[in-house]
Design a protein around this motif. Structure first.
Motif, mmCIF file in Angstrom:
data_model
loop_
_atom_site.group_PDB
_atom_site.id
_atom_site.type_symbol
_atom_site.label_atom_id
_atom_site.label_comp_id
_atom_site.label_asym_id
_atom_site.label_seq_id
_atom_site.Cartn_x
_atom_site.Cartn_y
_atom_site.Cartn_z
ATOM 1 N N GLN A 1 76.767 47.303 99.660
ATOM 2 C CA GLN A 1 75.913 48.344 100.217
ATOM 3 C C GLN A 1 76.133 48.458 101.721
ATOM 4 O O GLN A 1 76.264 47.446 102.424
ATOM 5 N N GLU A 2 76.165 49.681 102.214
ATOM 6 C CA GLU A 2 76.366 49.923 103.633
ATOM 7 C C GLU A 2 75.111 50.512 104.253
ATOM 8 O O GLU A 2 74.260 51.093 103.564
ATOM 9 N N VAL A 3 75.006 50.370 105.565
ATOM 10 C CA VAL A 3 73.914 50.982 106.308
ATOM 11 C C VAL A 3 74.526 51.882 107.373
ATOM 12 O O VAL A 3 75.514 51.529 108.011
ATOM 13 N N TYR A 4 73.964 53.059 107.538
ATOM 14 C CA TYR A 4 74.444 54.018 108.532
ATOM 15 C C TYR A 4 73.588 53.875 109.785
ATOM 16 O O TYR A 4 72.363 53.913 109.731
ATOM 17 N N GLY A 5 74.254 53.701 110.925
ATOM 18 C CA GLY A 5 73.524 53.495 112.163
ATOM 19 C C GLY A 5 73.530 52.027 112.539
ATOM 20 O O GLY A 5 74.391 51.254 112.120
ATOM 21 N N ASP A 6 72.551 51.635 113.334
ATOM 22 C CA ASP A 6 72.452 50.242 113.758
ATOM 23 C C ASP A 6 72.149 49.341 112.572
ATOM 24 O O ASP A 6 71.449 49.723 111.639
ATOM 25 N N LYS A 7 72.654 48.118 112.629
ATOM 26 C CA LYS A 7 72.465 47.164 111.536
ATOM 27 C C LYS A 7 71.070 46.545 111.535
ATOM 28 O O LYS A 7 70.690 45.873 110.573
ATOM 29 N N LEU B 1 66.914 62.055 114.759
ATOM 30 C CA LEU B 1 66.078 61.059 115.424
ATOM 31 C C LEU B 1 66.915 60.102 116.274
ATOM 32 O O LEU B 1 66.494 59.694 117.362
ATOM 33 N N ARG B 2 68.082 59.742 115.795
ATOM 34 C CA ARG B 2 68.957 58.872 116.581
ATOM 35 C C ARG B 2 69.421 59.574 117.852
ATOM 36 O O ARG B 2 69.569 58.937 118.900
ATOM 37 N N VAL C 1 66.426 54.212 114.245
ATOM 38 C CA VAL C 1 66.368 54.583 112.835
ATOM 39 C C VAL C 1 67.758 54.461 112.224
ATOM 40 O O VAL C 1 68.750 54.878 112.825
ATOM 41 N N SER C 2 67.838 53.915 111.022
ATOM 42 C CA SER C 2 69.102 53.828 110.281
ATOM 43 C C SER C 2 68.880 54.331 108.852
ATOM 44 O O SER C 2 67.745 54.543 108.436
ATOM 45 N N LYS D 1 66.611 43.099 108.184
ATOM 46 C CA LYS D 1 66.832 43.310 109.611
ATOM 47 C C LYS D 1 66.056 44.504 110.178
ATOM 48 O O LYS D 1 66.308 44.935 111.316
ATOM 49 N N PHE D 2 65.116 45.055 109.398
ATOM 50 C CA PHE D 2 64.362 46.218 109.869
ATOM 51 C C PHE D 2 62.867 45.963 109.810
ATOM 52 O O PHE D 2 62.363 45.302 108.886
ATOM 53 N N GLY D 3 62.179 46.515 110.810
ATOM 54 C CA GLY D 3 60.736 46.330 110.880
ATOM 55 C C GLY D 3 59.997 47.046 109.772
ATOM 56 O O GLY D 3 59.011 46.529 109.230
#
Length: 612
Positions: A500-506, A529-530, A536-537, A557-559
């Motif tokens: 799985q990948e994440v777009y934006g900051d990790k 938003l970025r 936001v990712s 890794k996200f709040g």
């Protein structure tokens, strides 16, 4: 002439006004001019609703841009309406100060009242009197332009959509040649009809040009896309082509047994055109026959496919269990629509996820995937067929009405970019004889012995089988082992799909999670938003069962995590069963419509500000 980065145009009228064709021709012309496009055909649910009523309004929206566009747009810069009820139905989709072209001839007192207006001034009643309203007598000018063609009044009136299209081509400085060529091909055996439509098209263009009804005309420059050969493609057509590509790469002939159902029928229709590629299609009498013929074809060595929508998937559930028990490769394409029951046949939704994951009796695991964009349906269908054949398992591929009917520019790939598919077909009797449930150590896939193969005779069916040998068995411990093996076989697919990948900051404040056809809206909202400096990712899923590797690490890794889907929270609930340590916020919509970027960005901003 003013250049603009992008525009959104919406065509709307009665079902018989030709708005779908008008929108398609405008989209194709834009794409040929090098623009990036995304479309949204909005069909009425009734086949022939009463003329001039809300139930019969048909629309087509297209977003064209000089940069990559991922959605058909939230609100339109130009609305073309052929009658009062179309204006009323689409008022909510107008940008502030938008241009509205209306067929003034259709705004009679009777038509205005029938549309449900309380006064005879629909523009004031809708609060758009100060918008750029173009009251063009489209119907009468079309008839005047065709007066010498010999067509009767009814036939001439059918050309008014081409007159309206000509006006739009003038407004956006687009050529007429593609539409002219299309009309001559479409009406090759009716030359008079073709020339009448072309005459109406040119008359509309000249009317807009000569009367200067627009203070400003616009031009959308070509998008800077990677070099290659492009064409516009819808999700359903891309799905059909992806399945055919997989058939070619596997060496297994494609068989599709299906019952027509909105909005999936176009896949069957597209496959039926390709007998030249060895495709076999069978339009059957019901949904059960569709999947059963596909299972039978799979047993005979074909790449078995069946296509459907939510109500049809319900009917296929028992036979899906048979495919799981026999461990035969099968691709079931479910183009989701609004439900339950008949529901909203022409509207989009993502509410079949529970059914795809668990809608069968017993412990009955299978692979579930989702397509994310119209052109992405090609790759999704190819991957679904590859997994089905190499892992000897049924695969449900979830599409939806929005991406199935929508279209976008697609760079035609070289088939050399796609891997070969290696089904475990038995070509010779192994030492010790053929054992139908002897498994590959890596995938746990059993072998695929085709009927008539000497020494490979075996029996398949819905009753439980003895491990390895495949004879009937009611032994409790054997049943436990076979249940475990079938589950583990599906779980091992995770070893053969990308992480799985994440777009934006990790890592960051907010992770936007989605799946399937919401991709374009979610990615656009996250990009906006970025660009504003927000943390936001975006994490978007196309593999659902099994989930790809790496999900837990990404989520940690996200709040905040917000799961966005066109249902009441089915994927969010599924994630809760897999990763219980995380809190999942939700943003859900079940209105038969896709998300708008505006509603998403508003919601995400509120989450970032701790308002929700």
């Amino acid at each position: 002439m003013q250049q603009t980065k992008d525009v959104v145009i919406r065509f709307s009228g009665d079902s018989g006004d030709g708005m779908q064709l008008t929108g398609t021709l405008f989209s194709d012309t834009s794409a040929l001019g090098g623009n990036s496009i995304a479309t949204f055909p909005d069909f009425p649910a009734e086949i022939r609703a009463p003329q001039g009523t809300l139930a019969g309004v048909s629309g087509f929206q297209v977003h064209i841009g000089s940069e990559k566009v991922l959605t058909s747009g939230d609100y339109c810069d130009l609305l073309v309406t052929m009658n009062p009820v179309a204006l009323r139905a689409n008022r909510k989709w107008l940008k502030k100060g938008a241009t509205v072209i209306v067929d003034a001839d259709s705004f009679t007192e009777a038509a205005v009242k029938r549309a449900g207006f309380e006064t005879l001034d629909p523009f004031a009643e809708l609060g758009i009197s100060d918008y750029n309203i173009i009251r063009a007598p489209i119907s009468s000018m079309t008839k005047d332009a065709l007066a010498e063609t010999g067509l009767d009044m009814k036939a001439a009136n059918k050309c008014k959509n081409m007159f309206a299209l000509g006006i739009c081509f003038c407004l956006y400085d687009m050529p007429l040649d593609h539409t002219e060529s299309y009309l001559r091909r479409k009406f090759a055996k009716k030359a008079a009809v073709a020339e009448a439509n072309i005459l109406a098209l040119k008359a509309g263009y000249n009317y807009a040009s000569n009367t200067h009804i627009f203070t400003t005309t616009y031009q959308v420059p070509p998008a800077k896309l990677p070099k290659g050969t492009y064409r516009t493609i819808s999700g359903n057509v891309a799905t059909a082509w992806g399945l055919m590509a997989a058939s070619e790469k596997s060496g297994r002939p494609l068989f599709c047994g299906s019952y027509p159902i909105t909005p999936a029928t176009a896949i069957l229709e597209e496959l039926a055109k390709r007998k030249d590629l060895g495709v076999k299609t069978l339009q059957v009498e019901d949904e059960i026959a569709g999947i059963c013929t596909a299972i039978g074809a799979s047993f005979a060595g074909n790449m078995g496919v069946t296509t459907t929508s939510g109500p049809g998937l319900s009917l296929k559930s028992e036979a899906l269990g048979l495919a799981v028990m026999t461990e035969l490769p099968l691709v079931v394409v479910d183009v989701q629509r609004g439900g339950p029951s008949t529901g909203l046949p022409t509207k989009t939704e993502q509410a079949d996820l529970y059914q795809a994951l668990w809608g069968r009796n017993g412990e009955c695991p299978l692979v579930v995937m989702a397509a994310c964009t119209p052109s992405g349906c090609f790759d999704a269908a190819f991957r679904a067929a590859k997994i089905a054949m190499e892992h000897m398992t049924p695969v449900i591929l979830l599409s939806d009405g929005y991406i199935a009917n929508g279209s976008e520019a697609w760079k035609i790939p070289s088939m050399s970019q796609y891997p070969e598919i290696h089904p475990p077909v038995v070509t010779e009797v192994p030492d010790g004889g053929f054992m139908p449930y002897k498994r590959d150590a890596e995938r746990l896939a059993r072998s695929w012995a085709l009927p008539g193969s000497p020494g490979c005779e075996h029996r398949l069916g819905g009753l439980e089988k003895l491990d390895v040998k495949g004879s009937l068995s009611h032994d409790p411990l054997n049943h436990q082992r076979m249940v475990d093996l079938r589950a583990e076989k599906v779980a091992r697919v995770a070893e053969f799909i990308p992480e799985q990948e994440v777009y934006g900051d990790k890592s960051g404040d907010l992770l936007v999670v989605g799946w399937g056809g919401t991709y374009g809206q979610l990615r656009t909202a996250v990009d906006m938003l970025r660009a504003d400096g927000k943390s936001v990712s975006h994490c978007h899923f196309s593999h659902i069962n099994p989930l790809p590797k790496g999900v837990e690490k990404i989520f940690s890794k996200f709040g905040k995590i917000v799961v966005c889907e066109l249902n009441m929270g089915q994927f969010a609930d599924y994630l809760r069963t897999k990763f219980q340590q995380f809190t999942y916020l939700q943003h859900n919509k079940v209105q038969g419509l896709p998300f708008t970027v505006v509603e998403l960005t508003d919601h995400f901003r509120a989450l970032l500000e701790d308002k929700k």
